[in-house]
Design a protein around this motif. Sequence first.
Motif, PDB file in Angstrom:
ATOM      1  N   LEU A  22      31.713  28.625 -46.358  1.00  0.00           N
ATOM      2  CA  LEU A  22      31.094  29.845 -45.820  1.00  0.00           C
ATOM      3  C   LEU A  22      32.166  30.861 -45.448  1.00  0.00           C
ATOM      4  O   LEU A  22      32.022  32.054 -45.720  1.00  0.00           O
ATOM      5  CB  LEU A  22      30.236  29.494 -44.601  1.00  0.00           C
ATOM      6  CG  LEU A  22      29.591  30.671 -43.884  1.00  0.00           C
ATOM      7  CD1 LEU A  22      28.642  31.380 -44.828  1.00  0.00           C
ATOM      8  CD2 LEU A  22      28.838  30.219 -42.661  1.00  0.00           C
ATOM      9  N   LEU A  23      33.265  30.383 -44.867  1.00  0.00           N
ATOM     10  CA  LEU A  23      34.362  31.294 -44.535  1.00  0.00           C
ATOM     11  C   LEU A  23      34.862  31.984 -45.786  1.00  0.00           C
ATOM     12  O   LEU A  23      35.131  33.177 -45.788  1.00  0.00           O
ATOM     13  CB  LEU A  23      35.512  30.507 -43.892  1.00  0.00           C
ATOM     14  CG  LEU A  23      35.325  30.106 -42.439  1.00  0.00           C
ATOM     15  CD1 LEU A  23      36.399  29.122 -42.039  1.00  0.00           C
ATOM     16  CD2 LEU A  23      35.393  31.323 -41.557  1.00  0.00           C
TER      17      LEU A  23
ATOM     18  N   ALA B  69      33.156  32.505 -48.493  1.00  0.00           N
ATOM     19  CA  ALA B  69      32.145  33.403 -49.043  1.00  0.00           C
ATOM     20  C   ALA B  69      32.084  34.701 -48.256  1.00  0.00           C
ATOM     21  O   ALA B  69      31.721  35.739 -48.795  1.00  0.00           O
ATOM     22  CB  ALA B  69      30.781  32.721 -49.025  1.00  0.00           C
ATOM     23  N   ALA B  70      32.438  34.645 -46.955  1.00  0.00           N
ATOM     24  CA  ALA B  70      32.144  35.790 -46.090  1.00  0.00           C
ATOM     25  C   ALA B  70      33.354  36.679 -45.832  1.00  0.00           C
ATOM     26  O   ALA B  70      33.199  37.886 -45.722  1.00  0.00           O
ATOM     27  CB  ALA B  70      31.587  35.297 -44.763  1.00  0.00           C
ATOM     28  N   LEU B  71      34.543  36.101 -45.718  1.00  0.00           N
ATOM     29  CA  LEU B  71      35.650  36.877 -45.160  1.00  0.00           C
ATOM     30  C   LEU B  71      36.650  37.291 -46.221  1.00  0.00           C
ATOM     31  O   LEU B  71      36.956  36.523 -47.133  1.00  0.00           O
ATOM     32  CB  LEU B  71      36.375  36.040 -44.098  1.00  0.00           C
ATOM     33  CG  LEU B  71      35.493  35.622 -42.929  1.00  0.00           C
ATOM     34  CD1 LEU B  71      36.294  34.783 -41.959  1.00  0.00           C
ATOM     35  CD2 LEU B  71      34.922  36.829 -42.237  1.00  0.00           C
TER      36      LEU B  71
END
Lengths: 319, 170
Positions: free
Chosen positions: A276-277, A279-281
């Motif tokens: 998720l990190l 994908a997001a940052l």
Amino acid sequence: MTVPMPLMIAVTLAALLGLATALTWVERRLLGVWQDRYGPNRVGPGGMLQAVADGIKILFKQDWIPPFADRAVFVLAPAIGMMTVLLSFAVIPVTAWWSIASALNVGLLFVLAAMGMGVYSVVLAGWASNSKYALLGGLRAAAQMISYEVFMGLSLLGVVMQARSFSLRDIVLAQSGLWFVIPQALGCAVFMLAGIAETHRLPFDLPEGENELGAGFHTEYSGMKFGMFFLAEYAGIMLVSALVTTLYLGGWQGPLLPGGLWFALKVAALVVLFVLLRAALPRLRYDQLMALGWKILLPLSLLNIVATGAVLLLRAPGG
Amino acid sequence: MFDTLRTLWLTFLHIGRRRVTVGYPENKPPLPPRYRGRIILSRDPDGQERCVACGLCAVACPVDCISLQKAEQDGRWYPDHFRINFSRCIFCGFCEEACPTYAIQLTPDFEMSEYVRPNLVYEKDDLLISGPGKYPGYNFYRVSGVAVPGKDKGLAERESRPVDLHSLMP
């Protein structure tokens, strides 16, 4: 229950390599979920054989060593990277009875030492490639990893102080009442960030700035030697997730379900968080990365030690 | 700090979103009629070649991928050969804009990959279709002042008879 040691080592090794390979597929599928697309979904059911296909491809690719490279070191570097990650798993207690050396009384120091050796992998890869891009990537990786290693160790001291042991098994057992993620929330956050930087995952994947450095320290690598860097990264994700599980989330402990399943669930949740990190940052700028490390995370980890020590001192009998 | 956590949360919420990927070979994307894909040469409603080999398309082409040679038969011009190298074509559509007879047209077909590069050179046989393409009623020789068998000068649509320069009548 006792498991013969050679069997345990063999199973652990095979499981690690298999999971690291599978993780390449899992990550791409999860990234797809979060970016409103599918990811690999053609090879096998749900694209599950994608990792196998990638493996076959990478095995049959030309494994080229540039003539200007330092041959011996060039070959050694990815092996070191892989080895250090695999070594660290030896002291991780998967359950109360399944681990290779979790009772080792300097277990945590062993993990830190082994992870510290990972710097050799990137630096030697960058240096042996004898190419500007690889060298700069290796230098960046070294500076980043050494910086983050400093307070990675310091952030763990709070856990050690509370558990009164460096042995990972003792640390897990010390969490039977309360997981360390509550009293050591600050340390956990710092360790997570340091762990991400240590495995050079996004948003701290600066060794591989493809805009300015080509591919970074593994620019000159191809075939399975590149694959080993790749697999070491994924094994590193699992290592950091397993460490956070062991040190802060109570390891195998949990109600109802068997210990191994609890451990797997916790590690899986953390791995998903890693994805998720990614994908997001966006990637940090290099000076931002260094500033965050030295100006924020290092003081925070020191503060954590002082606070933990103070609390322990106040609670101590006769204190 | 808060921004970062918010980003993480908002990205996480995408778990419930519909996927926008078009599973291509199974699901074809809807393409508008004016999509600029594979180039064809069309025929007029009478079934004859529209192309008059004027060469304007080849001149307009920014990558010089069109090659043609004029030939003539019964007053009508037609291309002796017409060759498009699709490995160079950038599908800009300038040839279609330049064409005075609506002969050259770009179609919505983009599935034209080949394993062998020379196969991307399309000859006139590959380009010429049997229909009029996007302009069903248009017939260049019907509206132009060129004399062809079956139509003399001045007989085209909205065309007046040629002026007889030798006559003294008003």
